[in-house]
Design an enzyme around this catalytic site. Sequence first.
Site, short mmCIF file in Angstrom:
data_model
loop_
_atom_site.label_atom_id
_atom_site.label_comp_id
_atom_site.label_asym_id
_atom_site.label_seq_id
_atom_site.Cartn_x
_atom_site.Cartn_y
_atom_site.Cartn_z
N ASN A 1 -8.01 -9.66 -13.02
CA ASN A 1 -9.37 -9.50 -12.49
C ASN A 1 -10.18 -10.77 -12.63
OD1 ASN A 1 -8.43 -6.84 -14.01
ND2 ASN A 1 -9.55 -6.21 -12.20
N SER B 1 -10.87 -11.80 -16.37
CA SER B 1 -12.10 -12.32 -15.80
C SER B 1 -12.34 -13.77 -16.29
CB SER B 1 -13.27 -11.39 -16.14
OG SER B 1 -14.40 -11.66 -15.34
N HIS C 1 -13.28 -3.52 -11.55
CA HIS C 1 -13.13 -4.73 -12.36
C HIS C 1 -12.62 -4.43 -13.77
CE1 HIS C 1 -13.76 -8.91 -13.30
NE2 HIS C 1 -14.59 -8.64 -14.28
#
Length: 277
Positions: free
Chosen positions: A119, A95, A244
Amino acid sequence: MIRLTAELTPAGTSYLATGQGQPVVLIHGVGLNKEMWGGQIVGLSSDYQVIAYDMLGHGASPRPASGTDLLGYADQLLELLDHLNLPQAAVIGFSMGGLVARAFALHYPERLQSLVVLNSVFNRSEEQRAGVIARTAQAAEHGPDANAEAALSRWFSREYQAANPAQIAALRQTLANNDPQGYLTTYELFATQDMYRAEDLGTISAPTLIATGELDPGSTPQMAEQLARRIPGAKVAVLPEQRHMMPVESPRLVNQTLLQFLQFAHSRQNHIKGIVA
């Protein structure tokens, strides 16, 4: 069970390290900390030296100075590698950590053995950009846990949330405990830097894997494919039925993907070294 004691670099970065072999560094997402990587530390440390650290403004690491950009976050990783006397490492960013890993690859290519972006975001649509900017404003007004419930719903399947209430509650507490300014500085970068030096991504020459979950609403398979097209030779993996937080929800599946790629990257580098020799 692996129980590790956190250590500090001279600059104050808090990190965990275990295992032997080629170094693999894990970079967490915004609002989280190095503890999110428990499944990967267990799954990778029998083959690699695994290092997980707290990003600036998170966990036990220092708060970023006002105006710190992605280079400042990449510099934190550089200082960690220097402290551990590691000339190169495989870097895995999740992320927001994926944005840091990308920045590190662009600024310090000579220190990068291979790159994995999990992700993470790239080329948001106007609607996606508006949504994350709105969440930034909410965090600025109400604090790091302003979006906790919505975030957890995006991050995990309903089944996993129902089966693991203690873990979900602990994550909710982790979000609430973040330093407000450190969190906001980081979240603002997360919200605005998805196209950071996009025109230079073609210069990344290290073996690269871009992976996400089939059901990840914020870091979509389309984003992964677009990002991979910018990086020569990059591989793409879309993990079926994953959301996620797939490194936490499905560590064995993610570890299998990582181990396969790391083995490929290692063999490719050995092949290149043989040609050069």
